[in-house]
Design a protein around this motif. Structure first.
Motif, PDB file in Angstrom:
ATOM      1  N   UNK A 123       1.050  14.585  -2.270  1.00  8.87           N
ATOM      2  CA  UNK A 123       1.743  14.973  -3.736  1.00  8.87           C
ATOM      3  C   UNK A 123       1.026  14.465  -4.525  1.00  8.87           C
ATOM      4  N   UNK A 124       1.849  14.519  -6.117  1.00 13.27           N
ATOM      5  CA  UNK A 124       1.258  13.999  -6.721  1.00 13.27           C
ATOM      6  C   UNK A 124       1.257  12.793  -7.446  1.00 13.27           C
ATOM      7  N   UNK A 125       2.897  12.352  -6.664  1.00 16.19           N
ATOM      8  CA  UNK A 125       3.318  10.868  -7.076  1.00 16.19           C
ATOM      9  C   UNK A 125       2.294   9.688  -5.980  1.00 16.19           C
ATOM     10  N   UNK A 126       1.415  10.785  -5.273  1.00 17.30           N
ATOM     11  CA  UNK A 126       1.053   9.808  -4.195  1.00 17.30           C
ATOM     12  C   UNK A 126       0.362   8.686  -4.756  1.00 17.30           C
ATOM     13  N   UNK A 127       0.520   7.252  -4.636  1.00 18.84           N
ATOM     14  CA  UNK A 127      -0.569   6.337  -4.404  1.00 18.84           C
ATOM     15  C   UNK A 127      -1.011   5.697  -4.086  1.00 18.84           C
ATOM     16  N   UNK A 128      -2.484   5.438  -3.577  1.00 21.50           N
ATOM     17  CA  UNK A 128      -2.505   4.518  -2.768  1.00 21.50           C
ATOM     18  C   UNK A 128      -3.343   2.866  -2.821  1.00 21.50           C
ATOM     19  N   UNK A 129      -3.740   1.987  -2.417  1.00 22.37           N
ATOM     20  CA  UNK A 129      -4.035   0.665  -3.016  1.00 22.37           C
ATOM     21  C   UNK A 129      -4.811   0.076  -1.516  1.00 22.37           C
ATOM     22  N   UNK A 130      -5.816  -1.139  -1.472  1.00 26.19           N
ATOM     23  CA  UNK A 130      -5.607  -1.482  -0.588  1.00 26.19           C
ATOM     24  C   UNK A 130      -6.250  -2.987  -0.591  1.00 26.19           C
ATOM     25  N   UNK A 131      -5.501  -3.794  -0.634  1.00 28.72           N
ATOM     26  CA  UNK A 131      -4.506  -5.066  -1.167  1.00 28.72           C
ATOM     27  C   UNK A 131      -5.231  -5.789  -0.559  1.00 28.72           C
TER      28      UNK A 131
END
Length: 255
Positions: A123-131
């Motif tokens: 979805x456009x709202x998706x956010x990703x992170x490799x912390x």
């Protein structure tokens, strides 16, 4: 089966939805066991021809549950691998196609498991992170090999060393996801794709998926084992323990 893992099978597709909305679908040991059970069922049941990974409540997976992650656990026994080991290697070795629908946050393991999917919609709202570095840890699920393979060495260093969030448009541009679509259309489209794959000639599908994998598959599995060994060491390190204790420290109530 974990109460936070919802599994349905229909039309040749095993749909596995992570459902722990109060914790943004953060994974516990029990949830790993539920995911591993579903993957093993998919691998073994000839009536299941495709795996669909999804999240609920507008979230895919916010990573590992830190409190659960810190609990002492037995070391991996090759004769009886633990839940996370079963999930990691079951997903990496699965010969049937994997589709993923990402409606929102995909952090840590929620992001790296997408590297083992064949088709990913977001979805456009998706956010990703490799912390991982920020938590005093190292990447897992083969991310230290698969991210550079996917996006190149320098971009991989940026993603894995800095650990900043990136949005769905960036994920699409880098190849983390195939397509972006409205959240309301996300799961229906992912389900339709999974059902279409389930109708394909299965042996041709299996062989094509194998050919699409990185050439050094055994090296990838070895890297996954190496990552797990280093991760276990890092979990015991004072630096990591201090970071996780700070993450779990109660936050002052907003005034």
């Amino acid at each position: 089966m974990s109460e936070h893992i919802r599994v349905t099978v229909a039309d040749g597709v095993c749909t596995v939805a992570m459902h722990r909305p109060e914790k943004k679908n953060a994974l516990t040991r029990d949830m790993y066991a539920g995911l591993a059970d579903a993957i093993e069922r998919t691998a073994e049941d000839p009536a299941i021809r495709c795996l669909l990974l999804a999240g609920t409540a507008g979230v895919f997976c916010a990573g590992n549950d830190i409190a659960d992650f810190r609990k002492p656990r037995p070391e991996d026994n090759p004769a009886e691998p633990g839940p996370s080991h079963r999930f990691y290697f079951g997903l990496a070795r699965l010969e049937k196609p994997v589709v993923a629908a990402v409606p929102g946050l995909a952090i840590g393991i929620g992001c790296t498991m997408l590297l083992h999917a064949d088709i990913v919609y977001a979805a456009p709202e998706a956010r990703f992170r490799l912390p991982f570095v920020d938590l005093g840890l190292v990447p897992e699920l083969g991310a230290s090999m698969l991210v550079p393979w996917l996006v190149g060495k320098h971009r991989a260093a940026e993603l894995l060393l800095l650990g900043d969030f990136f949005d769905a448009a960036t994920a699409e541009r880098m190849g983390f996801v195939n397509r972006i679509m409205d959240r309301a259309e996300l799961l229906p489209n992912a389900t339709a794709t999974a059902r279409a794959l389930a109708q394909k000639p299965q042996e041709a599908l299996r062989l094509t998926k194998r050919l699409l994998r990185p050439a050094a598959e055994q090296a990838l599995l070895a890297r996954m084992e190496e990552e797990r060994a280093i991760l276990a060491e890092r979990l015991r390190a004072p630096e990591t323990q201090a970071i996780m204790a700070h993450v779990l420290k109660p936050k002052p109530a907003a005034r």
